[in-house]
Design an enzyme around this catalytic site. Sequence first.
Site, PDB file in Angstrom:
ATOM      1  N   SER A  17     -11.109  -0.988  -0.990  1.00 31.02           N
ATOM      2  CA  SER A  17      -9.842  -0.974  -0.243  1.00 31.02           C
ATOM      3  C   SER A  17     -10.067  -1.257   1.232  1.00 31.02           C
ATOM      4  O   SER A  17      -9.182  -1.779   1.912  1.00 31.02           O
ATOM      5  CB  SER A  17      -9.168   0.398  -0.350  1.00 31.02           C
ATOM      6  OG  SER A  17      -8.576   0.566  -1.598  1.00 31.02           O
TER       7      SER A  17
ATOM      8  N   ASP B 183       0.838  -1.189   0.000  1.00 30.14           N
ATOM      9  CA  ASP B 183       0.000   0.000   0.000  1.00 30.14           C
ATOM     10  C   ASP B 183       0.877   1.245   0.000  1.00 30.14           C
ATOM     11  O   ASP B 183       1.992   1.219  -0.526  1.00 30.14           O
ATOM     12  CB  ASP B 183      -0.936  -0.046   1.231  1.00 30.14           C
ATOM     13  CG  ASP B 183      -2.290   0.569   0.949  1.00 30.14           C
ATOM     14  OD1 ASP B 183      -2.340   1.800   0.788  1.00 30.14           O
ATOM     15  OD2 ASP B 183      -3.298  -0.176   0.883  1.00 30.14           O
TER      16      ASP B 183
ATOM     17  N   HIS C 238      -3.804   5.942   3.438  1.00 29.49           N
ATOM     18  CA  HIS C 238      -4.517   4.772   2.933  1.00 29.49           C
ATOM     19  C   HIS C 238      -3.974   3.484   3.544  1.00 29.49           C
ATOM     20  O   HIS C 238      -4.727   2.659   4.076  1.00 29.49           O
ATOM     21  CB  HIS C 238      -4.402   4.758   1.406  1.00 29.49           C
ATOM     22  CG  HIS C 238      -5.277   3.765   0.717  1.00 29.49           C
ATOM     23  ND1 HIS C 238      -4.874   2.478   0.465  1.00 29.49           N
ATOM     24  CD2 HIS C 238      -6.538   3.880   0.224  1.00 29.49           C
ATOM     25  CE1 HIS C 238      -5.849   1.843  -0.169  1.00 29.49           C
ATOM     26  NE2 HIS C 238      -6.881   2.664  -0.321  1.00 29.49           N
TER      27      HIS C 238
ATOM     28  N   ASN D 178     -13.395  -0.130  -7.409  1.00 34.94           N
ATOM     29  CA  ASN D 178     -14.494   0.806  -7.154  1.00 34.94           C
ATOM     30  C   ASN D 178     -15.124   1.270  -8.459  1.00 34.94           C
ATOM     31  O   ASN D 178     -15.545   2.404  -8.587  1.00 34.94           O
ATOM     32  CB  ASN D 178     -13.983   2.010  -6.355  1.00 34.94           C
ATOM     33  CG  ASN D 178     -13.386   1.586  -5.024  1.00 34.94           C
ATOM     34  OD1 ASN D 178     -13.737   0.532  -4.485  1.00 34.94           O
ATOM     35  ND2 ASN D 178     -12.484   2.376  -4.502  1.00 34.94           N
TER      36      ASN D 178
END
Length: 572
Positions: A322, A133, A164, A255
């Site tokens: 996520s 990430d 994130h 997404n």
Amino acid sequence: MKILTRIIITLLLMVFITATVASASDVSWSQAEEKVTVFVGFNGAPDAGLVRRFGGEVRREFTLVPVISARMNPKAAEALAKNPHIRYVELDTPVYALQEVPWGVDRVFGPEDYFFPTWNYSRGAGVKVAVLDTGIANHPDLPVVSGGYNALDGTDRYTDGNGHGTHVAGTIAALDNSIGVVGVAPEIRLYAVKVLDDSGKGSVESVVAGIEWAVNNGMQVINMSLGASSGSQTLKDACDIAYAKGLLLVAAAGNNGNPPGKGDNVNYPAKYESVIAVAASDEAGKRATFSSTGPDVELIAPGVKVKSTVPGGTYATYSGTSMASPHAAGVAALVWAANSSLSNLEVREILQGTAEDLGLRAEHQGYGLVRADRAVAAALALGVPPEPGYGAIQGTVTDGTSPLAGASVVVKDTGLFGVTDEDGRYFIGHVPSGSFEVVASHPDCVPATRQVSVSKDATATLDFVLIRRPLMQAGDIRFAVAKRYGSFADITVTVVVLDSANGAPVSGAKVSVTVAHESRNWAFLGNTKSDGTVTFTLKKAPTGAYTATVTDIAHETYVWDEVVKSQEFVLN
Ligand code: CA
């Protein structure tokens, strides 16, 4: 737990809570030498001068209560407590912010009672999880990062300038302490592999380098809350080889979904067969409208309004697949910690086989919502020997013809339980020696209780055959005017509950009914008599249209078939 947690969080006031109220003559903590913070409670108006005369450094004079807080020597405090103006002297005690269980973590542990029993078996201890990430920031509510790699520049600087990666890490492993939030598997070994820069951008090159690092450094689970709409041979090969080498790869489905949930828009690497693609659900159990759809969706997990850790020691609420992926990665870690003999394929099959069907299309939910409680139970059922000094119970739960998955088997008065896997098998470890009552239950069946004797270092076998409950449904809903008073009337509403198989009336069913009228609504709850009917009365009800709806039927030995049934009536 769900409701309680929310209430506790709402009460997150910095109220001073004192552990014990020492009376003026009972100041037993006064053996300490160092100055302590005390509350000096006065019988009348507070007198700071009096506190100072006993050597106290006044910290605060409260206006709400006649109390002064002060730093002072314990012996002096003891002496002060004997002064006639003093009502009490008591020690200040620390007050902590209380830990919140985010809804998604709560949800994947299933019904509330299962959260802590599951953690009795597994908290993910020792399982190596790499978060590919934006890096992971130091955070008081995260495990100390065990190591990592910066795949962008080849260094070991993997700090998170984005947030994130830290958020994803918190859903997997936020600590079970007294602050902030808690993750699914708080005892894993957490590794930060920075494959995305501080703006959240990376490339196939950095992701492949991150996967390579994970393989070379003995990682077991890789979470990839990242993706691209197109694939790459190199990325596919890297995922396939990592999977063949025994790692479990979990990734965000993407997404790119649309409100009707049409089309195949799962991102890469989630789309590869060697990677588990995780879609996002909301608190109502629906697919998040942004969640990518398609035949490669394998699991669904909470991904809307997920609260977790972010840099700076704080918390934030994000939405996205996520946020869903780390719920699944955390459950995978729990499964592996519960049974370290499992292969990555077996862990994956357990996640699939124990997922909860949310009733969504397969392209939206895959096998269903990832369930920590069932998955850990299934992992335990795959033959872990009992711990030294303890015994175990294993067996099957069937309906006489086929295995019952998702049945719970509870050892009474111990807090121990198991949940059956797809083959109806359960395993309950760490059972002390002795005789126990064990209850097996399943939503479609009548619960059964059996006795079992457990000996040290032995596994007792206890099989259950549960009787399927007959189905029932709401039959007629009848309105009648019992008494008339001009433009008002007493109206009775009678509901009949029937056995779906033979139409016979069902006695003892608990029926919930709402009756709506333009002026107001009524809600009733009652039990059917031996003729299967239950009658409710609307007293002095006005003229107009009424709609009675049976909203729920409950029964000890029946399950309902079709509950919602409505009937209209007009009082002229
Ligand atoms: Ca915490």
